[in-house]
Design an enzyme around this catalytic site. Structure first.
Site, PDB file in Angstrom:
ATOM      1  N   HIS A   7       0.867  -1.172   0.000  1.00  0.00           N
ATOM      2  CA  HIS A   7       0.000   0.000   0.000  1.00  0.00           C
ATOM      3  C   HIS A   7       0.908   1.227   0.000  1.00  0.00           C
ATOM      4  O   HIS A   7       1.527   1.543   1.008  1.00  0.00           O
ATOM      5  CB  HIS A   7      -0.915  -0.013   1.222  1.00  0.00           C
ATOM      6  CG  HIS A   7      -1.843   1.152   1.305  1.00  0.00           C
ATOM      7  ND1 HIS A   7      -2.461   1.714   0.219  1.00  0.00           N
ATOM      8  CD2 HIS A   7      -2.268   1.875   2.364  1.00  0.00           C
ATOM      9  CE1 HIS A   7      -3.221   2.719   0.605  1.00  0.00           C
ATOM     10  NE2 HIS A   7      -3.108   2.842   1.904  1.00  0.00           N
ATOM     11  N   LYS A   9       0.670   4.336   0.267  1.00  0.00           N
ATOM     12  CA  LYS A   9       0.456   5.426   1.225  1.00  0.00           C
ATOM     13  C   LYS A   9       0.934   5.076   2.636  1.00  0.00           C
ATOM     14  O   LYS A   9       0.965   5.928   3.512  1.00  0.00           O
ATOM     15  CB  LYS A   9      -1.022   5.824   1.259  1.00  0.00           C
ATOM     16  CG  LYS A   9      -1.479   6.471  -0.028  1.00  0.00           C
ATOM     17  CD  LYS A   9      -2.914   6.912   0.065  1.00  0.00           C
ATOM     18  CE  LYS A   9      -3.347   7.559  -1.248  1.00  0.00           C
ATOM     19  NZ  LYS A   9      -4.753   7.970  -1.216  1.00  0.00           N
ATOM     20  N   CYS A  10       1.307   3.830   2.859  1.00  0.00           N
ATOM     21  CA  CYS A  10       1.738   3.371   4.183  1.00  0.00           C
ATOM     22  C   CYS A  10       3.264   3.416   4.277  1.00  0.00           C
ATOM     23  O   CYS A  10       3.963   2.806   3.462  1.00  0.00           O
ATOM     24  CB  CYS A  10       1.241   1.951   4.408  1.00  0.00           C
ATOM     25  SG  CYS A  10       1.868   1.158   5.902  1.00  0.00           S
ATOM     26  N   SER A  11       3.777   4.104   5.277  1.00  0.00           N
ATOM     27  CA  SER A  11       5.236   4.234   5.419  1.00  0.00           C
ATOM     28  C   SER A  11       5.908   2.887   5.664  1.00  0.00           C
ATOM     29  O   SER A  11       6.991   2.624   5.132  1.00  0.00           O
ATOM     30  CB  SER A  11       5.587   5.215   6.535  1.00  0.00           C
ATOM     31  OG  SER A  11       5.134   4.743   7.784  1.00  0.00           O
ATOM     32  N   ARG A  14       6.121   1.105   2.376  1.00  0.00           N
ATOM     33  CA  ARG A  14       7.186   1.672   1.533  1.00  0.00           C
ATOM     34  C   ARG A  14       8.557   1.203   2.018  1.00  0.00           C
ATOM     35  O   ARG A  14       9.437   0.882   1.210  1.00  0.00           O
ATOM     36  CB  ARG A  14       7.107   3.200   1.525  1.00  0.00           C
ATOM     37  CG  ARG A  14       5.902   3.733   0.768  1.00  0.00           C
ATOM     38  CD  ARG A  14       5.984   5.237   0.536  1.00  0.00           C
ATOM     39  NE  ARG A  14       6.173   6.016   1.737  1.00  0.00           N
ATOM     40  CZ  ARG A  14       5.210   6.537   2.505  1.00  0.00           C
ATOM     41  NH1 ARG A  14       3.943   6.331   2.169  1.00  0.00           N
ATOM     42  NH2 ARG A  14       5.493   7.264   3.564  1.00  0.00           N
TER      43      ARG A  14
END
Length: 113
Positions: A7, A9-11, A14
């Site tokens: 995902h 948008k999830c740190s 990433r």
């Protein structure tokens, strides 16, 4: 081939993707928020992780608190909730062959690469 359920948008997701990329091994990114995972796929992922469906749930998400918290749900009902609301799925998930892990913390991913 390595698969990462990601995902953007999830740190943590990433960070997990960066670890997979740094491995230099071929991998496939599955952006499960864009293309929802069908129940059979979720069942295979849960089996690969060797966990109960509830362990894959992000219980602090608003949708969980408002719609599911405090209810007695079967494993199948939890899996259907995950399929319907992919935001509830812990992330990232990395699968390498028959091994799988939830990348929380992301450094856990190194153990299956």
């Amino acid at each position: 081939m390595i698969k990462i359920y990601h995902h953007p948008k999830c740190s943590k997701s990433r960070e997990g993707l960066a670890i997979v990329e740094a491995s230099g091994k071929p991998f496939q990114i599955i952006k499960y928020m864009d293309e929802q995972l069908p129940v059979p796929t979720l069942e295979r992922v849960i089996d690969a992780l060797g966990i109960k469906p509830m362990e894959l749930v992000r219980t602090n998400e608003t949708i969980w608190k408002e719609s599911y918290k405090g209810k007695t749900l079967s494993d199948n009902e939890i899996i259907k909730a995950l399929a319907t609301h992919p935001k509830l799925i812990q992330r990232p998930i990395v699968i390498n062959g028959k091994k799988a892990i939830i990348g929380r913390p992301p450094s856990n991913i190194k153990s299956i690469l």
